[in-house]
Design an enzyme around this catalytic site. Structure first.
Site, PDB file in Angstrom:
ATOM      1  N   LYS A  50      -4.600  28.314   3.219  1.00 55.58           N
ATOM      2  CA  LYS A  50      -3.835  27.138   3.580  1.00 55.58           C
ATOM      3  C   LYS A  50      -4.388  26.373   4.662  1.00 55.58           C
ATOM      4  O   LYS A  50      -5.640  26.587   5.010  1.00 55.58           O
ATOM      5  CB  LYS A  50      -2.692  27.811   4.236  1.00 55.58           C
ATOM      6  CG  LYS A  50      -3.232  28.460   5.731  1.00 55.58           C
ATOM      7  CD  LYS A  50      -1.847  29.376   7.021  1.00 55.58           C
ATOM      8  CE  LYS A  50      -2.312  29.442   7.788  1.00 55.58           C
ATOM      9  NZ  LYS A  50      -1.814  30.745   9.026  1.00 55.58           N
ATOM     10  N   ARG A 148       9.455  32.844  15.600  1.00 54.84           N
ATOM     11  CA  ARG A 148       8.813  31.980  14.692  1.00 54.84           C
ATOM     12  C   ARG A 148      10.047  31.871  14.150  1.00 54.84           C
ATOM     13  O   ARG A 148      11.559  32.127  13.681  1.00 54.84           O
ATOM     14  CB  ARG A 148       7.415  32.293  14.766  1.00 54.84           C
ATOM     15  CG  ARG A 148       6.636  30.262  14.205  1.00 54.84           C
ATOM     16  CD  ARG A 148       5.521  31.054  14.345  1.00 54.84           C
ATOM     17  NE  ARG A 148       5.321  30.837  13.183  1.00 54.84           N
ATOM     18  CZ  ARG A 148       3.866  31.125  12.451  1.00 54.84           C
ATOM     19  NH1 ARG A 148       2.827  30.724  13.507  1.00 54.84           N
ATOM     20  NH2 ARG A 148       3.620  31.636  11.603  1.00 54.84           N
ATOM     21  N   HIS A 177       4.660  38.948  10.813  1.00 55.71           N
ATOM     22  CA  HIS A 177       3.412  38.684  10.868  1.00 55.71           C
ATOM     23  C   HIS A 177       3.558  38.343  13.022  1.00 55.71           C
ATOM     24  O   HIS A 177       3.889  38.830  13.869  1.00 55.71           O
ATOM     25  CB  HIS A 177       3.388  37.004  10.959  1.00 55.71           C
ATOM     26  CG  HIS A 177       2.114  36.268  11.445  1.00 55.71           C
ATOM     27  ND1 HIS A 177       1.607  36.593  10.610  1.00 55.71           N
ATOM     28  CD2 HIS A 177       2.077  35.020  12.124  1.00 55.71           C
ATOM     29  CE1 HIS A 177       0.165  35.382  11.485  1.00 55.71           C
ATOM     30  NE2 HIS A 177       0.818  34.956  11.608  1.00 55.71           N
ATOM     31  N   ARG A 233      -3.178  40.337   5.476  1.00 62.07           N
ATOM     32  CA  ARG A 233      -3.246  38.334   4.436  1.00 62.07           C
ATOM     33  C   ARG A 233      -4.556  37.936   5.891  1.00 62.07           C
ATOM     34  O   ARG A 233      -4.341  38.022   6.791  1.00 62.07           O
ATOM     35  CB  ARG A 233      -1.521  38.187   4.628  1.00 62.07           C
ATOM     36  CG  ARG A 233      -0.815  38.876   4.393  1.00 62.07           C
ATOM     37  CD  ARG A 233       0.304  37.860   4.848  1.00 62.07           C
ATOM     38  NE  ARG A 233       0.527  37.903   6.130  1.00 62.07           N
ATOM     39  CZ  ARG A 233       1.102  38.716   6.743  1.00 62.07           C
ATOM     40  NH1 ARG A 233       2.281  39.279   5.619  1.00 62.07           N
ATOM     41  NH2 ARG A 233       1.807  38.645   8.582  1.00 62.07           N
ATOM     42  N   TYR A 277     -19.152   2.776  23.089  1.00 64.05           N
ATOM     43  CA  TYR A 277     -18.077   2.092  23.331  1.00 64.05           C
ATOM     44  C   TYR A 277     -17.624   2.251  24.946  1.00 64.05           C
ATOM     45  O   TYR A 277     -18.381   3.704  25.499  1.00 64.05           O
ATOM     46  CB  TYR A 277     -16.419   2.397  22.914  1.00 64.05           C
ATOM     47  CG  TYR A 277     -15.754   2.474  22.007  1.00 64.05           C
ATOM     48  CD1 TYR A 277     -15.629   0.906  21.481  1.00 64.05           C
ATOM     49  CD2 TYR A 277     -15.575   3.188  20.109  1.00 64.05           C
ATOM     50  CE1 TYR A 277     -15.853   0.539  20.045  1.00 64.05           C
ATOM     51  CE2 TYR A 277     -15.405   2.909  19.306  1.00 64.05           C
ATOM     52  CZ  TYR A 277     -15.561   1.264  18.936  1.00 64.05           C
ATOM     53  OH  TYR A 277     -15.454   0.994  17.578  1.00 64.05           O
ATOM     54  N   CYS A 324     -16.826   8.200  18.974  1.00 64.59           N
ATOM     55  CA  CYS A 324     -16.360   7.220  18.125  1.00 64.59           C
ATOM     56  C   CYS A 324     -15.919   7.991  16.504  1.00 64.59           C
ATOM     57  O   CYS A 324     -15.672   9.302  16.830  1.00 64.59           O
ATOM     58  CB  CYS A 324     -17.336   6.220  17.235  1.00 64.59           C
ATOM     59  SG  CYS A 324     -18.076   5.091  18.880  1.00 64.59           S
ATOM     60  N   MET A 325     -15.152   7.534  16.305  1.00 64.12           N
ATOM     61  CA  MET A 325     -14.021   7.677  14.913  1.00 64.12           C
ATOM     62  C   MET A 325     -14.757   8.234  13.679  1.00 64.12           C
ATOM     63  O   MET A 325     -14.963   9.090  12.921  1.00 64.12           O
ATOM     64  CB  MET A 325     -13.142   6.563  14.270  1.00 64.12           C
ATOM     65  CG  MET A 325     -12.086   6.721  13.592  1.00 64.12           C
ATOM     66  SD  MET A 325     -11.632   5.536  12.183  1.00 64.12           S
ATOM     67  CE  MET A 325     -10.084   5.523  13.575  1.00 64.12           C
ATOM     68  N   ASP A 326     -16.248   7.115  13.844  1.00 64.37           N
ATOM     69  CA  ASP A 326     -17.322   7.481  12.249  1.00 64.37           C
ATOM     70  C   ASP A 326     -18.726   7.928  12.786  1.00 64.37           C
ATOM     71  O   ASP A 326     -19.036   8.118  11.727  1.00 64.37           O
ATOM     72  CB  ASP A 326     -16.895   5.758  11.175  1.00 64.37           C
ATOM     73  CG  ASP A 326     -15.444   5.837  11.232  1.00 64.37           C
ATOM     74  OD1 ASP A 326     -14.282   7.137  10.891  1.00 64.37           O
ATOM     75  OD2 ASP A 326     -15.341   4.499  11.378  1.00 64.37           O
TER      76      ASP A 326
HETATM   77  C1  LIG Z   1      -2.121  31.593   9.199  1.00 64.40           C
HETATM   78  C2  LIG Z   1      -1.483  33.151   8.776  1.00 64.40           C
HETATM   79  C3  LIG Z   1      -2.552  33.911   8.372  1.00 64.40           C
HETATM   80  C4  LIG Z   1      -4.045  34.466   8.835  1.00 64.40           C
HETATM   81  O1  LIG Z   1      -3.990  34.951  10.018  1.00 64.40           O
HETATM   82  P1  LIG Z   1      -5.831  34.730  10.182  1.00 64.40           P
HETATM   83  O2  LIG Z   1      -5.735  34.955  11.838  1.00 64.40           O
HETATM   84  O3  LIG Z   1      -6.577  33.381   9.684  1.00 64.40           O
HETATM   85  O4  LIG Z   1      -6.307  36.120   9.373  1.00 64.40           O
HETATM   86  C5  LIG Z   1      -1.802  35.555   8.033  1.00 64.40           C
HETATM   87  N1  LIG Z   1      -0.025  35.202   7.650  1.00 64.40           N
HETATM   88  C6  LIG Z   1       0.434  34.471   8.066  1.00 64.40           C
HETATM   89  C7  LIG Z   1       2.306  34.512   8.025  1.00 64.40           C
HETATM   90  C8  LIG Z   1      -0.277  33.361   9.006  1.00 64.40           C
HETATM   91  O5  LIG Z   1       0.980  32.385   9.191  1.00 64.40           O
END
Ligand SMILES: *Cc1c(COP(=O)(O)O)cnc(C)c1O
Length: 402
Positions: A50, A148, A177, A233, A277, A324-326
């Protein structure tokens, strides 16, 4: 409108001439192998990519993860899943968060697996599946303590029935999770495992056995708390980064990304003159300075002003004045020249800042810093030290030498 012809300079060289990220694909693959070795042999592996693979670039890494044995890709949003499909990623893709109803038909059409964490979400998926006339796989999300998204364990059986009794829905997974897998105290995690397992059993007693059960993120894999599961995951540890200072990756993991740039102007500042700045830093003696074209719109926190440093010529060069920004100005060693390479963030072996040390300096975590690397920063991928492919998210430029 005419599109500028940028083809005269070899692509990797052009992209390396300004601020860019270099990602080590060999290290990425080794990190996956290390994570997989921490779980039982029949555990499937989801690479969570993600937020553009935590800023490391999702498309190349999805293909690389598949080569390294991943059988799933996880994303947060439908648009992220779509980008992968448009770029030839054929692995199953799970959207691990809630999907707005308006995105569901397109997700079904592109064969993306949905998470459902409420009765409303189940019904929305069911309606869209029926309209599409095709069977749709979903993963039921349980809220075992994070509070959540998700269905409470006591409601899991009813939710699972609603899915399996729907003519167009298939219950492909059951997951939850962890809230605290990256902390020392194992009790919240153990409690979530217990609640998940009770829900799993209640489904099993009713003859419902989802193909995939998954709980663990990187921290839980490292801490050995994957629970009753056959899929993990992992996100942060793919990139060799630690889930937290309390649950670090071991020394075999290697951080994969380094952010680099070049000195664009070298100049000497007279005593009493200030920089950037607000002139928050002033020279006390004649001082050699270098301008680096990197700023907070590339992902470098503005709060590093006067406390952070970059490396050039093998030397630690303090940031002088505001980021700065850039653009950012650093104090450089004698002999530094325009065009010299600057190391901004990396694995720390050359003395450069790491995502962890920046996180400590500015009071955040490495996840936030990696995801801040902006779409305009080219990502160059290396194998055995040579560039093999690249992505510029902002312009959708992608290519490879393979
Ligand atoms: C982001 C996420 C993960 C991965 O988590 P890490 O700590 O980066 O391994 C796994 N499960 C869910 C639901 C997440 O949102």
């Amino acid at each position: 409108m005419a599109v500028a012809d940028v083809s005269t300079t070899p692509v990797p060289r052009r992209l390396r001439s300004g601020t860019h990220a270099v990602i080590d694909l060999d290290a990425f693959r080794r990190n996956i192998a290390l994570l997989r070795a921490l779980t039982p042999p029949n555990t499937a592996f989801m690479a969570v990519l993600k937020a553009d693979g935590y800023g490391h670039g999702s498309v190349t890494l999805a293909h690389e993860a598949q080569i390294a044995g991943a059988s799933w890709i996880g994303v947060a949003r439908f648009t992220e899943a779509l980008l992968l499909r448009q770029n030839g990623v054929s692995l199953p893709i799970l959207i691990i968060g809630p999907t707005p109803e308006d995105d569901i038909p397109a997700a079904i059409e592109t064969d993306i697996t949905l998470s459902v964490g409420t009765g409303v979400a189940i019904d929305a998926a069911g309606r869209a599946a029926q309209t599409a006339g095709s069977s749709v796989r979903v993963h039921l999300k349980l809220d075992t303590g994070m509070h959540r998204n998700g269905v409470l364990p006591e409601d899991a059986l009813a939710a699972a029935r609603r899915i399996v009794e729907h003519p167009f829905l298939e219950l492909d997974g059951l997951f939850t999770h962890y809230s605290s897998a990256d902390e020392v105290d194992p009790l919240p995690t153990d409690d979530q495992i217990k609640r998940f397992d009770q829900a799993r059993q209640s489904l099993a007693e009713a003859g419902i056995e989802p193909r995939y059960l998954h709980l663990a993120n990187s921290a839980a894999v490292i801490a050995g708390r994957i629970g009753p599961s056959n899929l993990i995951r992992c996100g942060i540890a793919l990139h060799g980064l630690s889930p937290s200072p309390e649950v670090p990756v071991d020394e075999r993991f290697q951080s994969t990304l380094s952010l680099r740039s070049t000195i664009q102007r070298r100049f000497t500042l007279a005593p009493g003159e200030g920089v950037s700045y607000g002139l928050t830093w002033r020279a006390e003696q004649p001082t050699e300075l270098g301008l680096v074209p990197v700023g907070y719109a590339d992902g470098i926190p503005r709060n590093l002003a006067n406390i952070g440093w970059f490396i050039t010529g093998g030397v630690r060069c303090p940031i002088r004045g505001r980021v700065c920004m850039d653009q950012t100005v650093i104090e450089v060693p004698e002999g530094c020249q325009e065009g010299d390479t600057v190391l901004i963030v990396g694995d720390g072996r050359a003395g450069e800042m790491t995502f962890d040390s920046v996180a400590e300096l500015v009071g955040t975590n490495n996840y936030e810093l990696a995801t801040r690397i902006m779409a305009r920063v080219p990502r160059l991928y290396e194998r055995e030290g040579s560039t093999v492919s690249w992505e510029v998210p902002l312009t959708s430029e992608r290519g490879s030498l393979d």
